[in-house]
Scaffold this active site. Structure first.
Site, PDB file in Angstrom:
ATOM      1  NE  ARG A 164      -4.205  -1.560   0.169  1.00 38.50           N
ATOM      2  CZ  ARG A 164      -4.369  -2.843  -0.161  1.00 38.50           C
ATOM      3  NH1 ARG A 164      -3.377  -3.532  -0.688  1.00 38.50           N
ATOM      4  NH2 ARG A 164      -5.540  -3.436   0.018  1.00 38.50           N
ATOM      5  CD  GLU A 166      -6.056   0.837   1.968  1.00 38.01           C
ATOM      6  OE1 GLU A 166      -5.205   0.004   2.263  1.00 38.01           O
ATOM      7  OE2 GLU A 166      -6.977   0.597   1.208  1.00 38.01           O
ATOM      8  CB  SER A 217      -9.063  -1.565   3.504  1.00 42.43           C
ATOM      9  OG  SER A 217      -9.236  -2.875   3.077  1.00 42.43           O
TER      10      SER A 217
HETATM   11  N1  EPU Z   1     -11.268 -10.860   9.497  1.00 46.52           N
HETATM   12  C1  EPU Z   1     -12.120 -10.978  10.575  1.00 46.52           C
HETATM   13  N2  EPU Z   1     -13.145 -10.083  10.676  1.00 46.52           N
HETATM   14  C2  EPU Z   1     -13.363  -9.114   9.756  1.00 46.52           C
HETATM   15  C3  EPU Z   1     -12.484  -8.992   8.666  1.00 46.52           C
HETATM   16  C4  EPU Z   1     -11.439  -9.889   8.544  1.00 46.52           C
HETATM   17  O1  EPU Z   1     -11.962 -11.841  11.422  1.00 46.52           O
HETATM   18  O2  EPU Z   1     -14.319  -8.358   9.915  1.00 46.52           O
HETATM   19  C5  EPU Z   1     -10.183 -11.838   9.336  1.00 46.52           C
HETATM   20  C6  EPU Z   1     -10.464 -12.775   8.165  1.00 46.52           C
HETATM   21  O3  EPU Z   1     -11.233 -13.887   8.546  1.00 46.52           O
HETATM   22  C7  EPU Z   1      -9.083 -13.168   7.727  1.00 46.52           C
HETATM   23  C8  EPU Z   1      -8.254 -11.928   8.024  1.00 46.52           C
HETATM   24  O4  EPU Z   1      -8.980 -11.175   9.010  1.00 46.52           O
HETATM   25  O5  EPU Z   1      -8.585 -14.208   8.522  1.00 46.52           O
HETATM   26  C9  EPU Z   1      -8.003 -11.105   6.799  1.00 46.52           C
HETATM   27  O6  EPU Z   1      -9.248 -10.701   6.229  1.00 46.52           O
HETATM   28  P1  EPU Z   1      -9.535 -10.626   4.663  1.00 46.52           P
HETATM   29  O7  EPU Z   1      -9.107 -11.871   4.000  1.00 46.52           O
HETATM   30  O8  EPU Z   1     -10.939 -10.170   4.511  1.00 46.52           O
HETATM   31  O9  EPU Z   1      -8.540  -9.558   4.097  1.00 46.52           O
HETATM   32  P2  EPU Z   1      -8.003  -8.239   4.728  1.00 46.52           P
HETATM   33  O10 EPU Z   1      -6.594  -8.369   5.167  1.00 46.52           O
HETATM   34  O11 EPU Z   1      -8.953  -7.850   5.778  1.00 46.52           O
HETATM   35  C10 EPU Z   1      -7.054  -7.230   2.503  1.00 46.52           C
HETATM   36  C11 EPU Z   1      -7.125  -5.897   1.805  1.00 46.52           C
HETATM   37  C12 EPU Z   1      -8.409  -5.768   1.003  1.00 46.52           C
HETATM   38  C13 EPU Z   1      -8.490  -6.924   0.028  1.00 46.52           C
HETATM   39  C14 EPU Z   1      -8.443  -8.235   0.835  1.00 46.52           C
HETATM   40  C15 EPU Z   1      -8.442  -9.455  -0.055  1.00 46.52           C
HETATM   41  C16 EPU Z   1      -5.883  -4.387   3.231  1.00 46.52           C
HETATM   42  C17 EPU Z   1      -5.941  -3.271   4.200  1.00 46.52           C
HETATM   43  N3  EPU Z   1      -7.045  -4.833   2.774  1.00 46.52           N
HETATM   44  O12 EPU Z   1      -8.092  -7.244   3.479  1.00 46.52           O
HETATM   45  O13 EPU Z   1      -8.330  -4.561   0.270  1.00 46.52           O
HETATM   46  O14 EPU Z   1      -9.676  -6.877  -0.747  1.00 46.52           O
HETATM   47  O15 EPU Z   1      -7.211  -8.279   1.591  1.00 46.52           O
HETATM   48  O16 EPU Z   1      -7.203  -9.604  -0.605  1.00 46.52           O
HETATM   49  O17 EPU Z   1      -4.793  -4.841   2.890  1.00 46.52           O
HETATM   50  C18 EPU Z   1      -8.970  -2.302   0.058  1.00 46.52           C
HETATM   51  O18 EPU Z   1      -7.771  -2.051   0.023  1.00 46.52           O
HETATM   52  O19 EPU Z   1      -9.851  -1.411  -0.036  1.00 46.52           O
HETATM   53  C19 EPU Z   1      -9.382  -3.676   0.245  1.00 46.52           C
HETATM   54  C20 EPU Z   1     -10.659  -4.017   0.388  1.00 46.52           C
END
Ligand code: EPU
Length: 337
Positions: free
Chosen positions: A163, A333, A235
């Site tokens: 990012r 972010e 995010s």
């Molecule tokens: N999780 C929870 N509760 C929640 C959200 C997430 O327990 O409410 C847990 C999930 O179960 C998982 C972990 O946290 O174990 C990671 O969650 P997720 O796979 O949803 O991905 P993320 O790290 O939360 C990132 C990006 C997203 C992107 C997703 C998929 C960042 C800040 N965000 O989210 O990007 O779509 O991975 O690759 O890196 C964006 O930048 O706007 C965005 C949506």
């Protein structure tokens, strides 16, 4: 063609849908137009506003907003394995992804349905489902406000990381991106390792570009709110990167805490901000017109009528709560103006 708007309401130009005004917004097509704009208006303060998917306005903007509207995709070169494409900054990101998928070009399919313009994509190195745009960018071309020259920056010089890029740091307040050049592959290279992606792709009959795009679009729409329906900027927070000892201590206490290695630095571990916020009890939390999304705790939403200040107060509360519960700092972010 250059278009100037005065005292413009920004509600339809930011995905949070907050009502703020800018004294002047100018849409431009080319470097020549930018030269004229800076010569004529000599703005004390300016900001590039693409499609407004990653910006939170907390007050009226007194400076000049600059929006690229140039369109165009041009194949620069092609051989048996790769195609090099130049795309103008004003193109919509997902239309570009769809174009690549139709032409059987690999590399951006995991980044399907990310709300963005092409010009904004390198700034925060958009990423999702195990892919980052830095992996397919070869050149970013920008207008340098300090010199009025057009500069071509190679991938290595963009200083990409999670990012991040030099456009958020050394070139902040200096560079206006005009076009991005991508190298895409004609050879299939499915990247299905993240979460449910492989299962969703298999359900659709295997790893074709169309199936991957469809799977990613469906996964996203099942978790992330559509900004046209519910104001949000995806995010709101970055996933925090902490020292390995900090992550180990937390893992001891919370056995199910997600954690990811940081390939560039083995002393660091990336945690999931969404999980930290969720486990702080804030998923689905609502305070009047703002809230934490009920299906993805990383996303703050405008339920209707919120100001940027309302969103910012909620964001501060979320950061404080996560810090109190886990001792971890999370940071936005989203660009806050
Ligand atoms: N999780 C929870 N509760 C929640 C959200 C997430 O327990 O409410 C847990 C999930 O179960 C998982 C972990 O946290 O174990 C990671 O969650 P997720 O796979 O949803 O991905 P993320 O790290 O939360 C990132 C990006 C997203 C992107 C997703 C998929 C960042 C800040 N965000 O989210 O990007 O779509 O991975 O690759 O890196 C964006 O930048 O706007 C965005 C949506």
């Amino acid at each position: 063609m250059k278009r100037v708007y005065n005292d413009i309401n920004l509600a339809s130009r930011n995905s949070f849908g907050v009502v703020q005004h800018a004294s002047t917004l100018v849409e431009f097509d080319s470097a020549e137009e930018l030269r004229d704009i800076f010569a004529e208006l000599n703005p004390a303060q300016w900001y590039v506003l693409g499609e407004g998917n990653n910006t939170l306005f907390t007050r009226d903007y007194a400076g000049l907003l600059i929006t690229p509207v140039a369109r165009g995709r041009e194949i620069l070169s092609e051989d048996d394995t790769v195609v090099r494409v130049r795309v103008a900054a004003g193109e919509n990101w997902d239309e570009f992804v769809a174009w690549c998928v139709e032409r059987e070009l690999w590399g951006v399919e995991n980044l399907s349905a990310i709300p963005s313009s092409v010009g904004a994509a390198p700034v925060q190195n958009i990423g999702a489902y195990g892919a980052e745009v830095k992996d397919v960018i070869c050149v970013v071309e920008y207008f340098d406000v300090a010199t009025s020259e057009v500069v071509r920056l190679s991938n290595a010089d963009c200083e990409f990381s999670y990012r991040e890029s030099c456009f958020k740091h050394a070139l902040r307040g200096r560079a206006i991106i005009l076009a991005v050049e991508f190298e895409l592959s004609k050879i299939a290279r499915p990247n299905l390792g993240y979460g449910d992606v492989i299962a969703e792709v298999e359900k659709r009959g295997g790893a074709t570009l169309r199936n991957i795009r469809e799977a990613i679009c469906d996964i996203r729409s099942s978790k992330l709110p559509d900004p046209k329906v519910l104001g949000n900027a995806g995010s709101f927070f970055k996933n925090p990167v902490v020292e390995r000892e900090v992550a180990d201590a937390l893992s001891q206490r919370y056995g199910d805490m997600p954690r990811y290695d940081v390939p560039a630095d083995s002393s660091k571990v990336k945690l999931a901000a969404g999980w930290l916020i969720d486990r702080s009890g804030l998923k689905g939390y609502r305070d009047g017109s703002v809230g934490v999304h009920e299906r993805q705790a990383l996303v703050l939403v405008n339920h209707g009528g919120a100001t940027g200040g309302d969103v910012l107060r909620l964001a501060d509360m979320v950061c404080r709560t996560v810090k109190e519960k886990f001792g971890v700092d999370i940071s936005p972010e989203v660009n806050i103006l």
